[in-house]
Design an enzyme around this catalytic site. Structure first.
Site, PDB file in Angstrom:
ATOM      1  N   LYS A 275     -35.095   4.997 -13.012  1.00 22.43           N
ATOM      2  CA  LYS A 275     -34.072   5.949 -12.571  1.00 22.43           C
ATOM      3  C   LYS A 275     -34.112   6.129 -11.054  1.00 22.43           C
ATOM      4  CE  LYS A 275     -35.848   9.281 -15.115  1.00 22.43           C
ATOM      5  NZ  LYS A 275     -36.999   8.611 -15.769  1.00 22.43           N
TER       6      LYS A 275
ATOM      7  N   ARG B 186     -32.761  17.078 -19.284  1.00 19.11           N
ATOM      8  CA  ARG B 186     -33.843  16.524 -20.078  1.00 19.11           C
ATOM      9  C   ARG B 186     -34.019  17.224 -21.410  1.00 19.11           C
ATOM     10  NH1 ARG B 186     -37.168  14.205 -15.749  1.00 19.11           N
ATOM     11  NH2 ARG B 186     -39.135  13.520 -16.565  1.00 19.11           N
TER      12      ARG B 186
ATOM     13  N   ARG C 182     -46.919   2.063  -9.462  1.00 17.16           N
ATOM     14  CA  ARG C 182     -45.905   2.592  -8.535  1.00 17.16           C
ATOM     15  C   ARG C 182     -46.541   3.270  -7.320  1.00 17.16           C
ATOM     16  NH1 ARG C 182     -41.819   6.651 -11.031  1.00 17.16           N
ATOM     17  NH2 ARG C 182     -43.727   7.538 -11.891  1.00 17.16           N
TER      18      ARG C 182
ATOM     19  N   ARG D  85     -48.397   9.315  -7.279  1.00 13.00           N
ATOM     20  CA  ARG D  85     -48.222  10.613  -7.924  1.00 13.00           C
ATOM     21  C   ARG D  85     -49.423  10.973  -8.785  1.00 13.00           C
ATOM     22  NH1 ARG D  85     -42.271  10.154 -10.448  1.00 13.00           N
ATOM     23  NH2 ARG D  85     -43.305  11.332 -12.093  1.00 13.00           N
TER      24      ARG D  85
ATOM     25  N   ARG E 280     -45.775  12.281 -21.248  1.00 16.78           N
ATOM     26  CA  ARG E 280     -44.408  12.246 -20.700  1.00 16.78           C
ATOM     27  C   ARG E 280     -43.483  11.450 -21.626  1.00 16.78           C
ATOM     28  NH1 ARG E 280     -46.056  10.105 -14.987  1.00 16.78           N
ATOM     29  NH2 ARG E 280     -43.842   9.633 -14.766  1.00 16.78           N
TER      30      ARG E 280
HETATM   31  P1  AP5 Z   1     -39.026   4.400 -11.075  1.00 15.29           P
HETATM   32  O1  AP5 Z   1     -37.663   4.017 -10.603  1.00 15.29           O
HETATM   33  O2  AP5 Z   1     -39.898   5.161 -10.144  1.00 15.29           O
HETATM   34  O3  AP5 Z   1     -38.948   5.088 -12.511  1.00 15.29           O
HETATM   35  P2  AP5 Z   1     -38.336   6.499 -12.956  1.00 15.29           P
HETATM   36  O4  AP5 Z   1     -37.412   6.238 -14.102  1.00 15.29           O
HETATM   37  O5  AP5 Z   1     -37.804   7.239 -11.789  1.00 15.29           O
HETATM   38  O6  AP5 Z   1     -39.638   7.144 -13.560  1.00 15.29           O
HETATM   39  P3  AP5 Z   1     -40.361   8.542 -13.283  1.00 15.29           P
HETATM   40  O7  AP5 Z   1     -41.800   8.354 -13.635  1.00 15.29           O
HETATM   41  O8  AP5 Z   1     -40.042   9.059 -11.929  1.00 15.29           O
HETATM   42  O9  AP5 Z   1     -39.671   9.399 -14.361  1.00 15.29           O
HETATM   43  P4  AP5 Z   1     -40.146  10.729 -14.925  1.00 15.29           P
HETATM   44  O10 AP5 Z   1     -38.921  11.111 -15.640  1.00 15.29           O
HETATM   45  O11 AP5 Z   1     -41.379  10.698 -15.726  1.00 15.29           O
HETATM   46  O12 AP5 Z   1     -40.589  11.583 -13.637  1.00 15.29           O
HETATM   47  P5  AP5 Z   1     -39.861  12.743 -12.841  1.00 15.29           P
HETATM   48  O13 AP5 Z   1     -40.270  12.650 -11.442  1.00 15.29           O
HETATM   49  O14 AP5 Z   1     -38.422  12.771 -13.179  1.00 15.29           O
HETATM   50  O15 AP5 Z   1     -39.768   3.036 -11.496  1.00 15.29           O
HETATM   51  C1  AP5 Z   1     -41.150   3.038 -11.863  1.00 15.29           C
HETATM   52  C2  AP5 Z   1     -41.861   1.837 -11.220  1.00 15.29           C
HETATM   53  O16 AP5 Z   1     -41.386   0.636 -11.841  1.00 15.29           O
HETATM   54  C3  AP5 Z   1     -41.580   1.688  -9.732  1.00 15.29           C
HETATM   55  O17 AP5 Z   1     -42.759   1.261  -9.093  1.00 15.29           O
HETATM   56  C4  AP5 Z   1     -40.503   0.581  -9.650  1.00 15.29           C
HETATM   57  O18 AP5 Z   1     -40.661  -0.214  -8.493  1.00 15.29           O
HETATM   58  C5  AP5 Z   1     -40.763  -0.234 -10.906  1.00 15.29           C
HETATM   59  N1  AP5 Z   1     -39.518  -0.697 -11.534  1.00 15.29           N
HETATM   60  C6  AP5 Z   1     -38.323  -0.025 -11.629  1.00 15.29           C
HETATM   61  N2  AP5 Z   1     -37.405  -0.755 -12.295  1.00 15.29           N
HETATM   62  C7  AP5 Z   1     -38.042  -1.913 -12.660  1.00 15.29           C
HETATM   63  C8  AP5 Z   1     -37.601  -3.082 -13.376  1.00 15.29           C
HETATM   64  N3  AP5 Z   1     -36.346  -3.199 -13.845  1.00 15.29           N
HETATM   65  N4  AP5 Z   1     -38.503  -4.082 -13.554  1.00 15.29           N
HETATM   66  C9  AP5 Z   1     -39.784  -3.963 -13.066  1.00 15.29           C
HETATM   67  N5  AP5 Z   1     -40.231  -2.885 -12.368  1.00 15.29           N
HETATM   68  C10 AP5 Z   1     -39.384  -1.861 -12.174  1.00 15.29           C
HETATM   69  O19 AP5 Z   1     -40.518  14.026 -13.502  1.00 15.29           O
HETATM   70  C11 AP5 Z   1     -41.886  14.331 -13.321  1.00 15.29           C
HETATM   71  C12 AP5 Z   1     -42.237  15.624 -14.022  1.00 15.29           C
HETATM   72  O20 AP5 Z   1     -41.478  16.713 -13.471  1.00 15.29           O
HETATM   73  C13 AP5 Z   1     -41.933  15.681 -15.530  1.00 15.29           C
HETATM   74  O21 AP5 Z   1     -42.968  15.120 -16.290  1.00 15.29           O
HETATM   75  C14 AP5 Z   1     -41.738  17.189 -15.759  1.00 15.29           C
HETATM   76  O22 AP5 Z   1     -42.978  17.835 -15.843  1.00 15.29           O
HETATM   77  C15 AP5 Z   1     -41.045  17.636 -14.490  1.00 15.29           C
HETATM   78  N6  AP5 Z   1     -39.583  17.573 -14.582  1.00 15.29           N
HETATM   79  C16 AP5 Z   1     -38.741  16.783 -13.841  1.00 15.29           C
HETATM   80  N7  AP5 Z   1     -37.450  16.977 -14.193  1.00 15.29           N
HETATM   81  C17 AP5 Z   1     -37.478  17.917 -15.186  1.00 15.29           C
HETATM   82  C18 AP5 Z   1     -36.462  18.527 -15.989  1.00 15.29           C
HETATM   83  N8  AP5 Z   1     -35.156  18.204 -15.838  1.00 15.29           N
HETATM   84  N9  AP5 Z   1     -36.845  19.424 -16.915  1.00 15.29           N
HETATM   85  C19 AP5 Z   1     -38.139  19.766 -17.081  1.00 15.29           C
HETATM   86  N10 AP5 Z   1     -39.152  19.231 -16.377  1.00 15.29           N
HETATM   87  C20 AP5 Z   1     -38.823  18.298 -15.429  1.00 15.29           C
HETATM   88 MG    MG Z   2     -38.392   8.981 -10.739  1.00 14.98          MG
END
Ligand code: AP5
Ligand code: MG
Ligand code: ZN
Length: 216
Positions: A13, A88, A127, A161, A172
């Site tokens: 994402k 979410r 990452r 992170r 997660r």
């Molecule tokens: P990346 O693009 O970083 O993945 P992402 O989908 O953004 O994954 P996240 O881990 O950021 O998602 P998340 O939902 O767990 O975390 P968030 O910060 O939202 O890609 C990952 C890696 O893979 C990178 O190194 C990239 O280079 C590589 N890659 C990407 N695409 C690829 C491909 N096609 N092939 C190969 N490699 C690839 O949330 C964190 C925490 O915050 C949550 O756990 C929760 O506690 C809280 N939180 C956030 N939003 C909410 C909400 N709306 N409600 C409640 N709690 C929330």
């Molecule tokens: Mg992300």
């Protein structure tokens, strides 16, 4: 234009949202990034969110919807936004519908990034991010052109992170399947759900998203 990128942790994402921001001038609204900024700044929201995030659970709907609603009111969002990591839960999706209606805005598409759980741990544990500009990289899948130097800003310091460990990733993922995946039928029912193959290489996923945008 308002887009949602929907997918499990590590689906890509953030990676694709950064590209959409660069190419189309849309604003990436990542609730995860906003919460991490609040933690770093030591605000009340950050204090409440930190332990929850480290357990890999979801922060309360009220906190999240408040943050997003305030952010959408800022003038830069008028040119369009990519919602990355929000909504979410069903409660967040319903709150988003209400807030968009109140603000006279419209959700154009929800793009599901379909991925197999088995690749996600490797993606997440490999990452890292530029400490200066936030550009995202991966030990294996997305290296900077010059080792140790950010392509975008020339920065040489990188961060990982605290929730990017194999154990937290499991909770997660559980949170995604239990609380977020039910949004797929919710948006399918509204006729705005699109899908891309999140298992494809990064550039190929970008091309698929561009193809979806042409249909909007
Ligand atoms: P990346 O693009 O970083 O993945 P992402 O989908 O953004 O994954 P996240 O881990 O950021 O998602 P998340 O939902 O767990 O975390 P968030 O910060 O939202 O890609 C990952 C890696 O893979 C990178 O190194 C990239 O280079 C590589 N890659 C990407 N695409 C690829 C491909 N096609 N092939 C190969 N490699 C690839 O949330 C964190 C925490 O915050 C949550 O756990 C929760 O506690 C809280 N939180 C956030 N939003 C909410 C909400 N709306 N409600 C409640 N709690 C929330
Ligand atoms: Mg992300
Ligand atoms: Zn950088």
């Amino acid at each position: 234009m308002i887009l949602i990128l929907l997918g499990p942790p590590g689906a890509g994402k953030g990676t694709q949202a950064q590209r959409l921001e660069d190419k189309h001038g849309l604003i990436q609204l990542s609730t995860g990034d906003m919460l991490r900024a609040a933690v770093a700044a030591g605000t009340e929201v950050g204090r409440q969110a930190k332990a929850v995030m480290d357990r890999g659970e979801l922060v309360s709907d009220d906190i999240i919807t408040g943050i997003i609603s305030d952010r959408l009111d800022q003038p830069d969002c008028k040119s369009g936004v990519i919602l990355d990591g929000f909504p979410r839960t069903e409660a967040q999706a319903e709150a988003l519908d209400r807030m968009l209606a109140d603000k006279g805005m419209k959700l154009d598409a929800v793009i599901e990034m379909k991925t197999d759980d088995k690749v996600l741990v490797e993606r997440i544990t490999g990452r890292y991010t530029c400490a200066k500009c936030g550009a995202g990289y991966h030990d294996k899948f997305l290296k900077p052109k010059v080792d140790g130097v950010c392509d975008k800003c020339g920065g040489t310091e990188f961060t990982r992170r605290s929730d990017d460990n194999a154990e937290t990733v499991k909770s997660r993922l559980n949170a995604y399947h239990a609380q977020t995946a039910p949004l797929l039928p919710y948006y399918r029912g509204k006729g705005i759900l699109k899908q891309v193959d999140g298992m494809a290489p990064i550039d190929e996923v970008t091309a698929q998203i561009e193809a979806v945008l042409k249909t909007i």
